[in-house]
Design a protein around this motif. Sequence first.
Motif, PDB file in Angstrom:
ATOM      1  N   VAL A 284       0.837  -1.201   0.000  1.00  8.01           N
ATOM      2  CA  VAL A 284       0.000   0.000   0.000  1.00  8.01           C
ATOM      3  C   VAL A 284       0.873   1.252   0.000  1.00  8.01           C
ATOM      4  CG1 VAL A 284      -1.655   1.337   1.359  1.00  8.01           C
ATOM      5  CG2 VAL A 284      -1.987  -1.119   1.068  1.00  8.01           C
ATOM      6  N   ALA A 285       1.989   1.228   0.736  1.00  8.44           N
ATOM      7  CA  ALA A 285       2.900   2.383   0.765  1.00  8.44           C
ATOM      8  C   ALA A 285       3.463   2.661  -0.620  1.00  8.44           C
ATOM      9  CB  ALA A 285       4.021   2.130   1.757  1.00  8.44           C
ATOM     10  N   ARG A 286       3.888   1.592  -1.319  1.00  4.84           N
ATOM     11  CA  ARG A 286       4.421   1.773  -2.672  1.00  4.84           C
ATOM     12  C   ARG A 286       3.360   2.296  -3.621  1.00  4.84           C
ATOM     13  NH1 ARG A 286       7.238  -3.899  -3.060  1.00  4.84           N
ATOM     14  NH2 ARG A 286       5.297  -4.301  -4.180  1.00  4.84           N
ATOM     15  N   GLU A 287       2.158   1.732  -3.539  1.00  5.78           N
ATOM     16  CA  GLU A 287       1.084   2.168  -4.428  1.00  5.78           C
ATOM     17  C   GLU A 287       0.647   3.601  -4.104  1.00  5.78           C
ATOM     18  OE1 GLU A 287      -0.027   0.562  -7.109  1.00  5.78           O
ATOM     19  OE2 GLU A 287       1.600  -0.848  -6.663  1.00  5.78           O
ATOM     20  N   ALA A 288       0.672   3.954  -2.813  1.00  8.12           N
ATOM     21  CA  ALA A 288       0.301   5.323  -2.433  1.00  8.12           C
ATOM     22  C   ALA A 288       1.286   6.324  -3.016  1.00  8.12           C
ATOM     23  CB  ALA A 288       0.253   5.444  -0.910  1.00  8.12           C
ATOM     24  N   ALA A 289       2.574   6.003  -2.912  1.00  8.28           N
ATOM     25  CA  ALA A 289       3.588   6.894  -3.486  1.00  8.28           C
ATOM     26  C   ALA A 289       3.470   6.944  -5.007  1.00  8.28           C
ATOM     27  CB  ALA A 289       4.979   6.426  -3.075  1.00  8.28           C
ATOM     28  N   LYS A 290       3.204   5.799  -5.615  1.00  5.11           N
ATOM     29  CA  LYS A 290       3.071   5.745  -7.073  1.00  5.11           C
ATOM     30  C   LYS A 290       1.895   6.578  -7.554  1.00  5.11           C
ATOM     31  CE  LYS A 290       2.757   2.424 -10.883  1.00  5.11           C
ATOM     32  NZ  LYS A 290       2.659   0.980 -11.244  1.00  5.11           N
TER      33      LYS A 290
ATOM     34  N   ARG B  55      -8.731   6.434   2.189  1.00  3.81           N
ATOM     35  CA  ARG B  55      -8.442   7.844   2.449  1.00  3.81           C
ATOM     36  C   ARG B  55      -7.239   8.345   1.673  1.00  3.81           C
ATOM     37  NH1 ARG B  55      -7.032  10.015   7.435  1.00  3.81           N
ATOM     38  NH2 ARG B  55      -7.669  11.957   6.487  1.00  3.81           N
ATOM     39  N   LEU B  56      -6.510   7.468   1.020  1.00  2.69           N
ATOM     40  CA  LEU B  56      -5.266   7.891   0.385  1.00  2.69           C
ATOM     41  C   LEU B  56      -5.504   8.900  -0.729  1.00  2.69           C
ATOM     42  CD1 LEU B  56      -3.291   4.530   0.271  1.00  2.69           C
ATOM     43  CD2 LEU B  56      -2.878   6.507   1.736  1.00  2.69           C
TER      44      LEU B  56
END
Length: 320
Positions: A110-116, A272-273
Motif C-alpha cells: 500500500v505504501a508503494r502504491e500510495a507513493a506511485k 483515504r489515500l
Amino acid sequence: MSFESPWVLFALVAVPLLVAAYVRHERRRTTAAARFTNPALLPNLVDARPGWRRHLPLALLFVALTAMIVGVARPQANVSVPREEATLMIAIDASLSMRATDVKPSRLIVAREAAKAFVPTVPKKFRIGLVSFSARPYVILPPTQDRELAARALASIRSGEGTALGDAVKLAVQVGRRQRAGDGSIPPASLLVISDGAQMGGRTTPQAAAAFARSKHVPVYAIVLGTPNGIVEVTLKGGFKEQIRVPPRVDILQQVARTSGGEVFTARDDSRLGQIHQRLASRLGHRRQSREITDVFAGGSAALLIVGGALSALWFRRVP
C-alpha cells in the motif's frame, strides 16, 4: 491584510465628514424649499419623487473614494501562489513491520502504491527523490523530473529488518538540499514519509532528525499506515513461527512532523489515500506569498465611478 503606506488611510476620515456635509446640505435644501412653497403641493407638480435613487450616484462616489484611498495605501495580502520549482523527497518504510497485512494486501504494498499514485499529482517542474529504509536508509532514486523512472524505482522496493527512521529523515533532507535551481539557488524542499512510525535502530533519533529538518527549512509530512491489530509472522530457528504485534507509532511521526513544520495523515485503509494525495499536492504545490492588491481597489473604484456617472447622467436627463 497589510499596507505599504498605512499613513494614507488617515484620509478615510474625510469620507464620513463628506457624508455628514451632504446630509446637512440636504436638510438645508428641504428647509429652504419649504419657505417658498407648500411641500404638500409637490405631488401636483411632479409625477413621482425619486426617493432614495437620487442619493445613489453620490453614495457610489463615496464608496469609490474609499476604495481609491485604500488603493493609494497599497494594500498587500497573503495569497496562495504555485511554486515554480521545488524538490520533494519520498521516504518509504520497508521494515519488517511493513509486512503486516492489517492494511490489505500489506502495509508495504500500500505504501508503494500510495507513493506511485501521488507522484503524478506533483507539479511537473518538481524534482522527486526516493529513499527506502529498513535497518539503513538507501537513496534508490536521486531527485529527478522523470516520473516513469520514479515509478520503476518504487516498484523495486523490498522489505528488510530494522527501522532507521531518524537516519532516513536526515538522509532525505540532506539529498533534497543538495539540489540547485536554474539560477543556482537552493529550491524549497519537502519530505514525505510513508511508514508505520516505528523506530528500531539507526544512529539518529527521530527527534534529532526532525530538528535537523527544521534547521534546513524542510517540512516533514507523513502518511501513517496500519491499525492497532497489526501482526507480522516471523520464522525462528528450527522452523518455528512467531507472531509479533506491530501497532503503528503515530506519536513518533506526529512529533517529527510538528517539530519540522509538517503534518501527519493517518490511513488505516487505502480509502483515504486519494484525499490525502489531494491535500498534500495542494500544500506542496503552492506557497503563501505577500502580494500587492492595489489593482483590485483601483479597478473597483473606477467601476463605481463609471456606474455613478452613468446613473447621474440618466437622472439629470429625467429632471426638467
